[in-house]
Every structure is written in structure tokens, then in C-alpha cells.
Design a protein around this motif. Structure first.
Motif, PDB file in Angstrom:
ATOM      1  N   ARG A 311       0.843  -1.179   0.000  1.00 45.61           N
ATOM      2  CA  ARG A 311       0.000   0.000   0.000  1.00 45.61           C
ATOM      3  C   ARG A 311       0.890   1.245   0.000  1.00 45.61           C
ATOM      4  N   PRO A 312       0.322   2.452  -0.163  1.00 43.39           N
ATOM      5  CA  PRO A 312       1.147   3.671  -0.172  1.00 43.39           C
ATOM      6  C   PRO A 312       2.013   3.844   1.073  1.00 43.39           C
ATOM      7  N   ASP A 334      -0.524   6.843  -7.073  1.00 45.78           N
ATOM      8  CA  ASP A 334      -1.815   7.372  -7.526  1.00 45.78           C
ATOM      9  C   ASP A 334      -1.644   8.166  -8.806  1.00 45.78           C
ATOM     10  N   GLY A 335      -2.488   7.872  -9.797  1.00 41.28           N
ATOM     11  CA  GLY A 335      -2.433   8.586 -11.060  1.00 41.28           C
ATOM     12  C   GLY A 335      -1.505   7.962 -12.083  1.00 41.28           C
ATOM     13  N   LYS A 372       5.861   8.983  -1.183  1.00 43.03           N
ATOM     14  CA  LYS A 372       5.763   9.684  -2.459  1.00 43.03           C
ATOM     15  C   LYS A 372       7.127   9.665  -3.138  1.00 43.03           C
TER      16      LYS A 372
END
Length: 448
Positions: A311-312, A334-335, A372
Motif C-alpha cells: 500500500r502507499p 496514484d495517477g 511519495k
């Protein structure tokens, strides 16, 4: 043999953080956690690796070519742990018991088959898996038998010995060098394959200069770089690929793109179009996947490339107590449609992120900050010939292409950043100076 749990690791009462894998991300994480928690008696940090020493993986092509003295760059895990507040344990993970929070390590043996460490279990409160990746041969016939991969320093040294022996054999034999005898076929033109081709071109000339003058490096020693994709460095920007291709062709490397390999034998490489490339020295660098053990970890979810899906927060999808970093982690930001690439810069960023998040988790926080990834660009070192790359985010998110001495400095700075994370700036500066001084008095290629 029945596995037994080590009592010494289960009696302290401290939070137990076990890190499996001492690559770039795992060793940096162990070092930073050891400095912040281990030295202060706030947690028990254990690093497990099946090797006793660490070498930064992006340097393996230099070891294979013989252009780097491994003794000056190897770092002993035992010593690093002593200096930085973590414990090193020798072994290889072969299983996991999530219910009882234990990692299963296989027994280890020496060259004579005698047992060094027994089959055993290690308890953990927080587990970090950082076992990296291995080469993916895609089931191509003959690869396992006749090609050498560059996943470990041992494999890189093995290729270097094979190269040196081939050169000495060609020099000592009666008659001329036979076709393919000193021909190196490098399958896979990513960063490793492209960088290796340039390093080998230079190394071959160095070997001849040290007395193997019967060999003509221009005619007897040949390098073919083979890539199934339409261009080399397919994961990097096209302009970087074009620049690298031009440099390699200018020094005589035969670049074959759009050429999938269908078979590898002891005599050479067969391409899908039917061409046969005579070569007694073959390196496979055509893709990566997760080690086989990742598919056997008590139900943890794996990707198609056998990496652990996270997961993130970098926690596995099935267990909040288990984190994954580096090449072994599969995370699609994401994205995006593609996962974070298996690069040293990603492992470095993930280890830095986990240092903070693990401390938060120890303080009782259950909601961790998402990781990130920031892509700082890509650099490809072509040895003495050039370095090319692109740096990201300089002008409104656009990339800046760099080449030559500035790119070479930036490439070397990546390794220095890794060293600083492990040793601090003062020791790195002194070690760098020592390497610079001693390198002037030694051969520039490995001769034994």
C-alpha cells in the motif's frame, strides 16, 4: 533439521525490528534506525543477509569488467552494525510465520559443507523486507547453463575471472584466436548492459597493455549488445537512448535492437530472426523479477513479476506489521499506470521514509504517511568515454539533459550519497581521498 527460535533475540523486551536484505535500502535503513533507536536502547535492530559484505549494486558492472577494486568498496555488515547500533545475522530467509511473527532462516554451510548457522526462526514486531531483485531469463533455453547474470558481487567476479581466463587462454594457445572466443554477448540493453559494454571495451585494452600483446583488441575482442525492444535503454527517454547508442557505436560496440534471444549455448547466442552470434562469454541482463521466496511468505500478495504488493504506506496488503522497500516492493503511485521503477534512488527514498514512519508506529500511531516517489532523473555511465543523463524538475517539471564531465560528477555523487547515508560526510571524504591516491599506483584493471 527442526527449526528452533534463538532465545537471545527474544528476551530484551524491546521492540524488535528485523530487516531482511542488506542492499542499498536495507542497509541504509538499518544504519539510520540503529543510530536513532538501537544506540539509545529504544529498539532492537537486526539486519539479516545471506552475504557478509555489501557493495552498491549499480557498481556491479565495474566489478565484472575488472575496473574496480572490490576490496576498497566492500563494507562488512558485522562492522557496520557494531559502529551504528544494529546487529547483523548471517542467513537467508526461506519462510514466514505471520501468526507468530517469526522469520524462518535456512541453515548456512561453508565450502566444505559444514554447518555455520542452524536452521532457525527470528521473532519480530516490525519486519522490513528488502531482498532486492534477481534477473528474469523469461524461460529462455540455455541461459541458466551458459550465461552469467550480474545480481551479486560473486556473479560479477565470476564473469571477470572467466573474461581474464579467456584472454590468457587466447594468448597462450597455439594458433590464432578462434571466432567467438573473445566475443562478449550482453543480452539486455538497460543501464547495466549498456554500462557494462563500455567498461568492457576499456578493460580489454587494459589487459592487452599488461603483456597480452598477442591479442588484437580491435579485431579479436568484440562486444555485442542485444536488446529485444526497438531501442536500448527502453525505460529511459528516447534522446538518452539515442545519445548512448551513438557513443557505443563510436567505440565499436555492435548494437542489436529489436532482436529477441531464443537460445543461448556454449558457442553463442541465437536471435529470433535466425542470426547466430558466436560468443563464449555471455551476460544476461534482460529483466528483473522478485526472488522465488517472495511467493512463499505465508500468503503475502505478489505481483506478476513476483514482487510484494504494498500500500502507499509501504505496508503489505495482508499484514500491517510487514513493510517492503526497494526492488522487492510493487507500488503503483496514484495517477500512474506503472509501478515505481527498481532503482537505487527509489530504495534510498523509501528507507528514509520508513525511518520516520517506523518511529511513529512505535509511538502508537496507526495511520502512517504515504510514500511519495520523486524521480530525480536517470544517469548512465559509459566509463571513460562519457556519462549521459537527464535531471528532473529543473524548469517547470521538465527534464534537463546532461552529458560529459558534469554528468559523470552527478553519477558519482549518487554513490557518495549512499556512502554518506552509511558513514557520514567526514569518513566518506577521507575514504575518497585514500582511494584517489592509491589508485594512481595500481593497475586500472583487475589482473587476477
Amino acid at each position: 533439521m527442526t527449526a528452533t527460535a534463538p532465545t537471545s533475540d527474544a528476551t530484551t523486551g524491546l521492540h524488535k525490528i528485523v530487516i531482511i536484505g542488506g542492499g542499498a535500502g536495507g542497509l541504509e535503513l538499518a544504519t539510520q534506525l540503529g543510530n536513532k533507536l538501537g544506540k539509545k536502547g529504544k529498539a532492537e535492530i537486526t539486519l539479516v543477509d545471506k552475504s557478509r559484505t555489501h557493495i552498491w549494486k549499480p557498481l556491479l558492472h565495474e566489478i565484472a569488467a575488472g575496473s574496480m577494486d572490490t576490496g576498497r568498496h566492500e563494507l562488512a555488515y558485522q562492522a557496520q552494525g557494531h559502529w551504528h547500533g544494529f546487529r547483523y545475522r548471517y542467513g537467508e530467509m526461506i519462510g514466514l510465520d505471520r501468526a507468530n511473527k517469526r522469520v524462518h532462516l535456512a541453515a548456512t554451510h561453508d565450502e566444505d559443507g559444514r554447518e555455520i548457522t542452524p536452521d532457525r526462526w527470528f521473532p519480530y514486531d516490525t519486519l522490513v523486507i528488502a531482498v532486492g531483485s534477481i534477473s528474469n531469463d523469461f524461460g529462455t533455453p540455455g541461459v541458466k547453463e551458459h550465461a552469467i547474470t550480474l545480481d551479486t558481487p560473486e556473479q560479477a567476479r565470476r564473469f571477470n575471472r572467466r573474461l581474464l581466463n579467456a584472454c590468457v587462454r587466447a594468448y597462450a594457445q597455439q594458433g590464432p584466436v578462434r571466432p567467438g572466443q573473445l566475443h562478449v554477448a550482453i543480452i539486455g540493453a538497460g543501464a547495466t548492459g549498456s554500462e557494462l559494454s563500455a567498461e568492457l571495451h576499456h578493460a580489454a585494452r587494459g589487459l592487452v597493455d599488461f603483456g597480452l600483446d598477442k591479442i588484437d583488441p580491435e579485431n579479436d575482442f568484440k562486444i555485442t549488445l542485444i536488446e529485444a525492444a526497438p531501442r536500448i535503454l527502453p525505460a529511459l527517454p528516447e534522446r538518452l537512448s539515442t545519445a548512448t547508442t551513438n557513443i557505443l557505436k563510436s567505440i565499436g560496440v555492435d548494437v542489436r535492437t529489436g532482436s529477441p534471444v531464443t537460445n543461448v549455448s556454449d558457442q553463442g547466442v541465437t536471435l529470433a530472426n535466425g542470426d547466430f552470434i558466436p560468443s563464449e562469454l555471455v551476460v544476461w541482463a534482460a529483466g528483473v523479477k522478485g526472488p522465488e521466496v517472495l511467493s512463499k511468505l505465508d500468503g503475502l500478495e505478489v505481483s506478476r513479476s513476483n514482487t510484494l504488493i504494498v500500500r502507499p504506506s509501504l505496508q503489505t496488503t495482508k499484514d500491517d506489521n510487514i513493510f517492503v522497500i526497494g526492488d522487492a516492493a510493487y507500488l503503483v503511485p496514484d495517477g500512474d499506470t506503472a509501478p515505481i521503477p527498481p532503482r537505487a534512488q527509489a530504495a534510498h527514498q523509501q528507507s528514509s521514509h520508513l525511518v520516520r514512519q517506523i518511529q511513529r508506529r512505535m509511538h502508537g500511531e496507526t495511520k502512517l504517511a504515504p510514500f511519495k516517489y520523486r524521480d530525480f532523473g536517470s544517469l548512465v555511465s559509459l566509463g571513460k568515454y562519457s556519462t549521459v543523463g537527464n535531471l528532473m524538475g529543473f524548469v517547470s517539471g521538465k527534464s534537463l539533459r546532461i552529458e560529459g564531465w558534469f554528468a559523470k560528477i552527478m553519477y558519482r555523487s549518487l554513490y557518495k550519497m549512499h556512502e554518506v547515508a552509511l558513514h557520514g560526510p567526514i569518513k566518506v571524504a577521507l575514504d575518497s581521498l585514500a582511494r584517489l591516491l592509491t589508485r594512481r599506483t595500481e593497475p586500472q584493471v583487475k589482473l587476477h
